[in-house]
Motif scaffolding. Structure first.
Motif, PDB file in Angstrom:
ATOM      1  N   GLY A 282     -16.332   4.673  -7.199  1.00  0.00           N
ATOM      2  CA  GLY A 282     -16.327   3.480  -6.363  1.00  0.00           C
ATOM      3  C   GLY A 282     -15.015   2.725  -6.372  1.00  0.00           C
ATOM      4  N   ARG A 283     -13.908   3.441  -6.586  1.00  0.00           N
ATOM      5  CA  ARG A 283     -12.594   2.801  -6.613  1.00  0.00           C
ATOM      6  C   ARG A 283     -11.699   3.419  -5.540  1.00  0.00           C
ATOM      7  NH1 ARG A 283      -9.881   4.462 -11.366  1.00  0.00           N
ATOM      8  NH2 ARG A 283     -10.957   6.405 -10.885  1.00  0.00           N
ATOM      9  N   LEU A 284     -10.607   2.763  -5.259  1.00  0.00           N
ATOM     10  CA  LEU A 284      -9.570   3.333  -4.403  1.00  0.00           C
ATOM     11  C   LEU A 284      -8.212   2.868  -4.885  1.00  0.00           C
ATOM     12  CD1 LEU A 284      -8.614   0.849  -2.372  1.00  0.00           C
ATOM     13  CD2 LEU A 284     -10.649   1.525  -1.109  1.00  0.00           C
ATOM     14  N   ALA A 285      -7.191   3.635  -4.516  1.00  0.00           N
ATOM     15  CA  ALA A 285      -5.810   3.313  -4.900  1.00  0.00           C
ATOM     16  C   ALA A 285      -5.050   2.853  -3.670  1.00  0.00           C
ATOM     17  CB  ALA A 285      -5.127   4.523  -5.517  1.00  0.00           C
ATOM     18  N   LEU A 286      -4.259   1.818  -3.825  1.00  0.00           N
ATOM     19  CA  LEU A 286      -3.364   1.335  -2.783  1.00  0.00           C
ATOM     20  C   LEU A 286      -1.939   1.520  -3.279  1.00  0.00           C
ATOM     21  CD1 LEU A 286      -2.867  -0.245  -0.079  1.00  0.00           C
ATOM     22  CD2 LEU A 286      -2.810  -2.312  -1.497  1.00  0.00           C
ATOM     23  N   THR A 287      -1.165   2.358  -2.574  1.00  0.00           N
ATOM     24  CA  THR A 287       0.219   2.618  -2.951  1.00  0.00           C
ATOM     25  C   THR A 287       1.145   1.977  -1.945  1.00  0.00           C
ATOM     26  OG1 THR A 287      -0.464   4.759  -3.863  1.00  0.00           O
ATOM     27  CG2 THR A 287       1.894   4.396  -3.558  1.00  0.00           C
ATOM     28  N   ASP A 288       2.013   1.094  -2.416  1.00  0.00           N
ATOM     29  CA  ASP A 288       3.026   0.489  -1.558  1.00  0.00           C
ATOM     30  C   ASP A 288       4.394   0.892  -2.089  1.00  0.00           C
ATOM     31  OD1 ASP A 288       3.972  -0.992   0.578  1.00  0.00           O
ATOM     32  OD2 ASP A 288       2.609  -2.661   0.209  1.00  0.00           O
ATOM     33  N   ASP A 289       5.450   0.358  -1.504  1.00  0.00           N
ATOM     34  CA  ASP A 289       6.789   0.801  -1.864  1.00  0.00           C
ATOM     35  C   ASP A 289       7.097   0.601  -3.343  1.00  0.00           C
ATOM     36  OD1 ASP A 289       7.354   1.602   0.695  1.00  0.00           O
ATOM     37  OD2 ASP A 289       8.258  -0.310   1.279  1.00  0.00           O
ATOM     38  N   ASP A 290       6.591  -0.466  -3.936  1.00  0.00           N
ATOM     39  CA  ASP A 290       6.998  -0.822  -5.295  1.00  0.00           C
ATOM     40  C   ASP A 290       5.846  -0.894  -6.286  1.00  0.00           C
ATOM     41  OD1 ASP A 290       5.746  -3.008  -4.220  1.00  0.00           O
ATOM     42  OD2 ASP A 290       7.283  -4.471  -4.821  1.00  0.00           O
ATOM     43  N   ARG A 291       4.626  -0.476  -5.895  1.00  0.00           N
ATOM     44  CA  ARG A 291       3.505  -0.635  -6.814  1.00  0.00           C
ATOM     45  C   ARG A 291       2.353   0.297  -6.458  1.00  0.00           C
ATOM     46  NH1 ARG A 291       3.026  -4.270  -2.816  1.00  0.00           N
ATOM     47  NH2 ARG A 291       0.945  -4.826  -2.062  1.00  0.00           N
ATOM     48  N   LEU A 292       1.523   0.554  -7.468  1.00  0.00           N
ATOM     49  CA  LEU A 292       0.264   1.270  -7.299  1.00  0.00           C
ATOM     50  C   LEU A 292      -0.844   0.352  -7.804  1.00  0.00           C
ATOM     51  CD1 LEU A 292      -1.488   3.877  -6.852  1.00  0.00           C
ATOM     52  CD2 LEU A 292      -0.944   4.466  -9.217  1.00  0.00           C
ATOM     53  N   GLU A 293      -1.808   0.037  -6.939  1.00  0.00           N
ATOM     54  CA  GLU A 293      -2.908  -0.838  -7.318  1.00  0.00           C
ATOM     55  C   GLU A 293      -4.220  -0.063  -7.312  1.00  0.00           C
ATOM     56  OE1 GLU A 293      -1.117  -4.968  -5.321  1.00  0.00           O
ATOM     57  OE2 GLU A 293      -2.923  -4.024  -4.502  1.00  0.00           O
ATOM     58  N   ILE A 294      -5.073  -0.334  -8.296  1.00  0.00           N
ATOM     59  CA  ILE A 294      -6.415   0.223  -8.338  1.00  0.00           C
ATOM     60  C   ILE A 294      -7.382  -0.893  -7.976  1.00  0.00           C
ATOM     61  CG2 ILE A 294      -8.133   1.448  -9.706  1.00  0.00           C
ATOM     62  CD1 ILE A 294      -5.512   2.974  -9.236  1.00  0.00           C
ATOM     63  N   HIS A 295      -8.271  -0.625  -7.002  1.00  0.00           N
ATOM     64  CA  HIS A 295      -9.207  -1.634  -6.506  1.00  0.00           C
ATOM     65  C   HIS A 295     -10.637  -1.130  -6.606  1.00  0.00           C
ATOM     66  CE1 HIS A 295      -6.372  -4.467  -4.401  1.00  0.00           C
ATOM     67  NE2 HIS A 295      -5.599  -3.391  -4.473  1.00  0.00           N
ATOM     68  N   ASP A 296     -11.564  -2.049  -6.763  1.00  0.00           N
ATOM     69  CA  ASP A 296     -12.960  -1.754  -6.497  1.00  0.00           C
ATOM     70  C   ASP A 296     -13.103  -1.582  -4.989  1.00  0.00           C
ATOM     71  OD1 ASP A 296     -15.997  -1.896  -7.284  1.00  0.00           O
ATOM     72  OD2 ASP A 296     -15.737  -3.305  -5.615  1.00  0.00           O
ATOM     73  N   ALA A 297     -13.661  -0.460  -4.547  1.00  0.00           N
ATOM     74  CA  ALA A 297     -13.667  -0.140  -3.117  1.00  0.00           C
ATOM     75  C   ALA A 297     -14.428  -1.188  -2.299  1.00  0.00           C
ATOM     76  CB  ALA A 297     -14.273   1.245  -2.899  1.00  0.00           C
ATOM     77  N   LYS A 298     -15.605  -1.604  -2.752  1.00  0.00           N
ATOM     78  CA  LYS A 298     -16.391  -2.584  -1.990  1.00  0.00           C
ATOM     79  C   LYS A 298     -15.659  -3.905  -1.877  1.00  0.00           C
ATOM     80  CE  LYS A 298     -21.025  -0.724  -2.883  1.00  0.00           C
ATOM     81  NZ  LYS A 298     -22.368  -1.009  -3.464  1.00  0.00           N
ATOM     82  N   THR A 299     -15.054  -4.350  -2.961  1.00  0.00           N
ATOM     83  CA  THR A 299     -14.313  -5.609  -2.931  1.00  0.00           C
ATOM     84  C   THR A 299     -13.129  -5.523  -1.982  1.00  0.00           C
ATOM     85  OG1 THR A 299     -14.951  -6.052  -5.232  1.00  0.00           O
ATOM     86  CG2 THR A 299     -13.109  -7.300  -4.350  1.00  0.00           C
TER      87      THR A 299
END
Length: 357
Positions: free
Chosen positions: A29-46
């Motif tokens: 139930g998670r997803l990763a958001l990759t931008d130019d300068d960072r990798l974020e782990i999020h709760d998918a529903k949130t």
């Protein structure tokens, strides 16, 4: 009479997320958001509700690619691969020849691919055409190096030890990797300038990496979760996309294909020119597996005397034939499938979340 490809299918806007970057669904139930300068782990529903409250944030160096792990990430840079922990520490580092950059700064051709079962990660590294051990030049310059074919490495995520290696017949400018959900096969595509895509499906064994098949001028899309015939013992199938890159006399074809990994030739083909008015007025960007029944094909048509128009078609994942053309109540951009029948599209202000009716 309206053709099947033009049957309207209205997409439902589920929500919006005010951020940019590349989204990758993860397990649990998670997803990763990759931008130019960072990798974020999020709760998918949130995240999909529009709230930006990352569970973890890892800084990334410029011009790098990354893939999230349960307790950190694998980061590929211009001249090396690193494993970082959840608190940002470097656990190990594997240097390699710097990627070829031409007029741009060198960067990896694609992200690493962690094994679904954990413990391993697949990466590509460049090699030189001459013998000897290469090291990155001061300042990271890569022009003029005599590059040979890239090498596929299977690394231990805890130690960085090379568990298997296999040269591939390509010098990758872009690369795509997909693991079969059970981890038994790896699908790899490499795009080499002036030679288009070459794709393989590779079986990890105790004695190395064994190539099971190869397909010229096709990019891997994904493994079909359910084989076309639906039988429990049916061999796994792969979906590929061929684009008309027009680098050869007979290269004017846009095709979807399904492949039995035990066979050399595709088992199912669909000519994407049938979706539009004419072969000379279409251009196809990508194909995205939404779930085990639906495939979203994206492209542009060029009406005479008018600007290009973005088009999305919904296709049957088993037959590859169109079910209809998707209509949106708002402009859309690049697609990210979430694996549950919904998808994201990029727009100027961030991301839009869509579902089928």
């Amino acid at each position: 009479m309206t053709s099947t490809a033009e049957t309207p299918i209205d997409a439902t806007l589920v929500g919006t997320v005010g951020t940019t970057g590349s989204v990758t669904p993860l397990t649990g139930g998670r997803l990763a958001l990759t931008d130019d300068d960072r990798l974020e782990i999020h709760d998918a529903k949130t995240f999909l509700s529009g709230a930006l409250a990352p569970l973890r944030t890892l800084p990334l160096p410029p011009r790098s690619t990354a893939a999230a792990l349960e307790d950190g990430a694998i980061v590929c840079e211009a001249a090396g691969i690193r494993r970082i922990t959840a608190d940002g520490r470097t656990l190990w580092e594997l240097p390699h020849t710097p990627w070829h950059g031409c007029h741009d700064e060198p960067r990896p051709p694609g992200p690493p691919a962690p094994h679904p079962g954990g413990g391993l990660v697949s990466v590509l590294v460049p090699t030189l055409a001459v013998g000897g051990t290469a090291t990155a030049r001061p300042g990271g310059g890569a022009s003029g190096l005599p590059y040979g074919n890239d090498t596929l490495l299977l690394l231990d995520t805890d130690s960085g030890r090379i568990r298997a290696r296999r040269p591939i017949s390509g010098i990758s400018s872009v690369a795509t990797q997909r693991w079969r959900p059970d981890g038994a096969l790896l699908a790899l595509s490499s795009w080499t300038a002036w030679y288009s895509w070459t794709s393989w499906w590779i079986e990890p064994r105790r004695d190395g990496l064994h190539i099971r098949g190869t397909t010229a001028m096709r990019e891997i899309i994904d493994f079909l979760p359910r084989p076309p015939d639906g039988g429990p013992d049916a061999p796994p199938h792969l979906l590929t996309l061929r684009r008309a890159e027009r680098i050869a006399a007979d290269d004017d074809r846009n095709e979807l294909a399904a492949h039995d990994v035990a066979a050399d030739e595709p088992t199912t083909l669909y000519d994407l020119a049938r979706l539009t008015a004419g072969r000379d007025s279409d251009e196809f960007d990508g194909a995205f597996l939404l779930d085990d029944r639906h495939l979203l094909v994206t492209g542009r048509t060029y009406p005479p005397g008018r600007p290009a128009v973005i088009r999305h078609w919904l296709c049957d994942a088993a037959t590859l034939r169109p079910l209809g053309r998707v209509r949106y109540p708002a402009p859309v951009g690049w697609v990210t499938p979430l694996g549950d029948g919904t998808w994201l599209t990029r727009h100027t202000g961030g991301l839009r979340h869509w579902s089928l009716p």
